[in-house]
Design a protein around this motif. Structure first.
Motif, PDB file in Angstrom:
ATOM      1  N   LEU A   1       0.832  -1.205   0.000  1.00 31.64           N
ATOM      2  CA  LEU A   1       0.000   0.000   0.000  1.00 31.64           C
ATOM      3  C   LEU A   1       0.867   1.256   0.000  1.00 31.64           C
ATOM      4  CD1 LEU A   1      -2.745  -1.094   2.545  1.00 31.64           C
ATOM      5  CD2 LEU A   1      -2.964  -0.922   0.060  1.00 31.64           C
ATOM      6  N   GLN A   2       1.944   1.247   0.768  1.00 28.68           N
ATOM      7  CA  GLN A   2       2.837   2.404   0.795  1.00 28.68           C
ATOM      8  C   GLN A   2       3.470   2.630  -0.576  1.00 28.68           C
ATOM      9  OE1 GLN A   2       5.236   1.147   4.183  1.00 28.68           O
ATOM     10  NE2 GLN A   2       4.541   2.951   5.317  1.00 28.68           N
ATOM     11  N   ALA A   3       3.885   1.550  -1.227  1.00 28.39           N
ATOM     12  CA  ALA A   3       4.489   1.679  -2.556  1.00 28.39           C
ATOM     13  C   ALA A   3       3.476   2.247  -3.544  1.00 28.39           C
ATOM     14  CB  ALA A   3       5.002   0.322  -3.027  1.00 28.39           C
ATOM     15  N   HIS A   4       2.242   1.775  -3.469  1.00 31.74           N
ATOM     16  CA  HIS A   4       1.207   2.287  -4.374  1.00 31.74           C
ATOM     17  C   HIS A   4       0.959   3.774  -4.112  1.00 31.74           C
ATOM     18  CE1 HIS A   4      -2.262   2.203  -7.015  1.00 31.74           C
ATOM     19  NE2 HIS A   4      -2.889   2.920  -6.090  1.00 31.74           N
ATOM     20  N   ALA A   5       0.853   4.139  -2.846  1.00 31.07           N
ATOM     21  CA  ALA A   5       0.628   5.545  -2.496  1.00 31.07           C
ATOM     22  C   ALA A   5       1.767   6.411  -3.024  1.00 31.07           C
ATOM     23  CB  ALA A   5       0.489   5.699  -0.983  1.00 31.07           C
ATOM     24  N   GLU A   6       2.997   5.948  -2.878  1.00 29.67           N
ATOM     25  CA  GLU A   6       4.147   6.710  -3.379  1.00 29.67           C
ATOM     26  C   GLU A   6       4.066   6.884  -4.889  1.00 29.67           C
ATOM     27  OE1 GLU A   6       7.844   5.048  -2.055  1.00 29.67           O
ATOM     28  OE2 GLU A   6       7.293   5.268   0.052  1.00 29.67           O
TER      29      GLU A   6
ATOM     30  N   SER B   1       0.670  10.406   0.482  1.00 30.41           N
ATOM     31  CA  SER B   1       0.997   9.647   1.686  1.00 30.41           C
ATOM     32  C   SER B   1       0.078   8.435   1.784  1.00 30.41           C
ATOM     33  CB  SER B   1       0.801  10.531   2.926  1.00 30.41           C
ATOM     34  OG  SER B   1      -0.580  10.839   3.089  1.00 30.41           O
ATOM     35  N   LEU B   2       0.446   7.500   2.620  1.00 30.63           N
ATOM     36  CA  LEU B   2      -0.404   6.337   2.841  1.00 30.63           C
ATOM     37  C   LEU B   2      -1.744   6.784   3.420  1.00 30.63           C
ATOM     38  CD1 LEU B   2      -0.881   3.306   2.816  1.00 30.63           C
ATOM     39  CD2 LEU B   2       0.328   3.167   5.007  1.00 30.63           C
ATOM     40  N   ASN B   3      -1.706   7.719   4.355  1.00 32.70           N
ATOM     41  CA  ASN B   3      -2.938   8.233   4.941  1.00 32.70           C
ATOM     42  C   ASN B   3      -3.805   8.904   3.882  1.00 32.70           C
ATOM     43  OD1 ASN B   3      -4.411   8.746   7.522  1.00 32.70           O
ATOM     44  ND2 ASN B   3      -4.226  10.857   6.793  1.00 32.70           N
ATOM     45  N   GLY B   4      -3.209   9.702   3.026  1.00 33.17           N
ATOM     46  CA  GLY B   4      -3.955  10.357   1.955  1.00 33.17           C
ATOM     47  C   GLY B   4      -4.571   9.357   1.004  1.00 33.17           C
ATOM     48  N   PHE B   5      -3.812   8.315   0.662  1.00 31.61           N
ATOM     49  CA  PHE B   5      -4.323   7.264  -0.220  1.00 31.61           C
ATOM     50  C   PHE B   5      -5.522   6.559   0.410  1.00 31.61           C
ATOM     51  CE2 PHE B   5      -4.243   2.645  -1.016  1.00 31.61           C
ATOM     52  CZ  PHE B   5      -4.784   2.658  -2.285  1.00 31.61           C
ATOM     53  N   ILE B   6      -5.403   6.194   1.678  1.00 32.39           N
ATOM     54  CA  ILE B   6      -6.502   5.497   2.361  1.00 32.39           C
ATOM     55  C   ILE B   6      -7.743   6.385   2.416  1.00 32.39           C
ATOM     56  CG2 ILE B   6      -7.268   4.581   4.593  1.00 32.39           C
ATOM     57  CD1 ILE B   6      -4.335   3.547   4.934  1.00 32.39           C
ATOM     58  N   ASN B   7      -7.558   7.653   2.739  1.00 33.27           N
ATOM     59  CA  ASN B   7      -8.699   8.574   2.780  1.00 33.27           C
ATOM     60  C   ASN B   7      -9.350   8.716   1.414  1.00 33.27           C
ATOM     61  OD1 ASN B   7      -9.246   9.680   5.476  1.00 33.27           O
ATOM     62  ND2 ASN B   7      -7.109  10.319   5.380  1.00 33.27           N
ATOM     63  N   ARG B   8      -8.520   8.810   0.359  1.00 31.73           N
ATOM     64  CA  ARG B   8      -9.066   8.920  -1.000  1.00 31.73           C
ATOM     65  C   ARG B   8      -9.832   7.660  -1.374  1.00 31.73           C
ATOM     66  NH1 ARG B   8      -7.108   7.542  -5.975  1.00 31.73           N
ATOM     67  NH2 ARG B   8      -5.040   7.056  -5.173  1.00 31.73           N
ATOM     68  N   ALA B   9      -9.295   6.502  -1.024  1.00 32.74           N
ATOM     69  CA  ALA B   9      -9.962   5.234  -1.335  1.00 32.74           C
ATOM     70  C   ALA B   9     -11.313   5.143  -0.618  1.00 32.74           C
ATOM     71  CB  ALA B   9      -9.070   4.058  -0.938  1.00 32.74           C
TER      72      ALA B   9
ATOM     73  N   ASP C   1     -13.177   7.713   0.469  1.00 33.69           N
ATOM     74  CA  ASP C   1     -14.084   8.703  -0.120  1.00 33.69           C
ATOM     75  C   ASP C   1     -14.633   8.231  -1.458  1.00 33.69           C
ATOM     76  OD1 ASP C   1     -13.637  10.348   2.061  1.00 33.69           O
ATOM     77  OD2 ASP C   1     -12.204  11.645   1.009  1.00 33.69           O
ATOM     78  N   THR C   2     -13.769   7.627  -2.277  1.00 26.34           N
ATOM     79  CA  THR C   2     -14.200   7.126  -3.584  1.00 26.34           C
ATOM     80  C   THR C   2     -15.256   6.036  -3.426  1.00 26.34           C
ATOM     81  OG1 THR C   2     -12.067   7.651  -4.572  1.00 26.34           O
ATOM     82  CG2 THR C   2     -13.415   6.022  -5.721  1.00 26.34           C
ATOM     83  N   GLN C   3     -15.037   5.125  -2.494  1.00 25.20           N
ATOM     84  CA  GLN C   3     -15.992   4.035  -2.294  1.00 25.20           C
ATOM     85  C   GLN C   3     -17.319   4.552  -1.742  1.00 25.20           C
ATOM     86  OE1 GLN C   3     -15.467   0.806  -3.317  1.00 25.20           O
ATOM     87  NE2 GLN C   3     -17.684   0.746  -3.000  1.00 25.20           N
ATOM     88  N   VAL C   4     -17.273   5.509  -0.841  1.00 24.76           N
ATOM     89  CA  VAL C   4     -18.503   6.080  -0.298  1.00 24.76           C
ATOM     90  C   VAL C   4     -19.299   6.759  -1.417  1.00 24.76           C
ATOM     91  CG1 VAL C   4     -19.435   7.871   1.233  1.00 24.76           C
ATOM     92  CG2 VAL C   4     -17.679   6.306   2.072  1.00 24.76           C
ATOM     93  N   GLU C   5     -18.610   7.487  -2.302  1.00 26.72           N
ATOM     94  CA  GLU C   5     -19.299   8.128  -3.438  1.00 26.72           C
ATOM     95  C   GLU C   5     -19.945   7.076  -4.332  1.00 26.72           C
ATOM     96  OE1 GLU C   5     -16.820  10.801  -5.686  1.00 26.72           O
ATOM     97  OE2 GLU C   5     -16.143  11.831  -3.863  1.00 26.72           O
ATOM     98  N   ARG C   6     -19.246   5.997  -4.617  1.00 27.60           N
ATOM     99  CA  ARG C   6     -19.808   4.928  -5.433  1.00 27.60           C
ATOM    100  C   ARG C   6     -21.025   4.297  -4.771  1.00 27.60           C
ATOM    101  NH1 ARG C   6     -14.304   1.718  -7.117  1.00 27.60           N
ATOM    102  NH2 ARG C   6     -13.534   3.289  -8.569  1.00 27.60           N
ATOM    103  N   ASP C   7     -20.921   4.044  -3.486  1.00 23.45           N
ATOM    104  CA  ASP C   7     -22.029   3.422  -2.755  1.00 23.45           C
ATOM    105  C   ASP C   7     -23.275   4.316  -2.737  1.00 23.45           C
ATOM    106  OD1 ASP C   7     -20.409   1.240  -2.241  1.00 23.45           O
ATOM    107  OD2 ASP C   7     -20.034   1.769  -0.148  1.00 23.45           O
ATOM    108  N   ASN C   8     -23.054   5.625  -2.717  1.00 20.21           N
ATOM    109  CA  ASN C   8     -24.178   6.562  -2.636  1.00 20.21           C
ATOM    110  C   ASN C   8     -24.775   6.941  -3.995  1.00 20.21           C
ATOM    111  OD1 ASN C   8     -24.163   6.692   0.163  1.00 20.21           O
ATOM    112  ND2 ASN C   8     -22.682   8.357   0.193  1.00 20.21           N
ATOM    113  N   SER C   9     -24.180   6.474  -5.073  1.00 26.85           N
ATOM    114  CA  SER C   9     -24.731   6.827  -6.389  1.00 26.85           C
ATOM    115  C   SER C   9     -25.461   5.671  -7.018  1.00 26.85           C
ATOM    116  CB  SER C   9     -23.605   7.293  -7.309  1.00 26.85           C
ATOM    117  OG  SER C   9     -22.655   6.273  -7.522  1.00 26.85           O
TER     118      SER C   9
END
Length: 62
Positions: free
Chosen positions: A34-39, A44-52, A54-62
């Motif tokens: 996960l860290q390598a993917h985020a880089e 950051s790893l935290n930013g990547f996790i938050n983005r992931a 948020d993206t899933q919540v948007e998908r679930d709500n549409s």
């Protein structure tokens, strides 16, 4: 240069006021992946996790 004890305590107070914490457990070795993917995404790893999340919540709500 290490931060002072006063700065560390001030940071802890701010973080406690501004953020909620969630502990995420992943299988051994997965954190490094996960860290390598985020880089690769220039985040950051935290930013990547938050983005992931948020993206899933948007998908679930549409």
């Amino acid at each position: 240069m290490p931060i002072s004890e006063a700065r560390r305590k001030a940071n802890e107070r701010y973080n406690a006021k501004a953020y909620d914490e969630i502990k995420v457990r992943v299988p051994k070795g997965h954190k490094a992946e996960l860290q390598a993917h985020a880089e690769q995404q220039n985040e950051s790893l935290n930013g990547f996790i938050n983005r992931a999340i948020d993206t899933q919540v948007e998908r679930d709500n549409s």
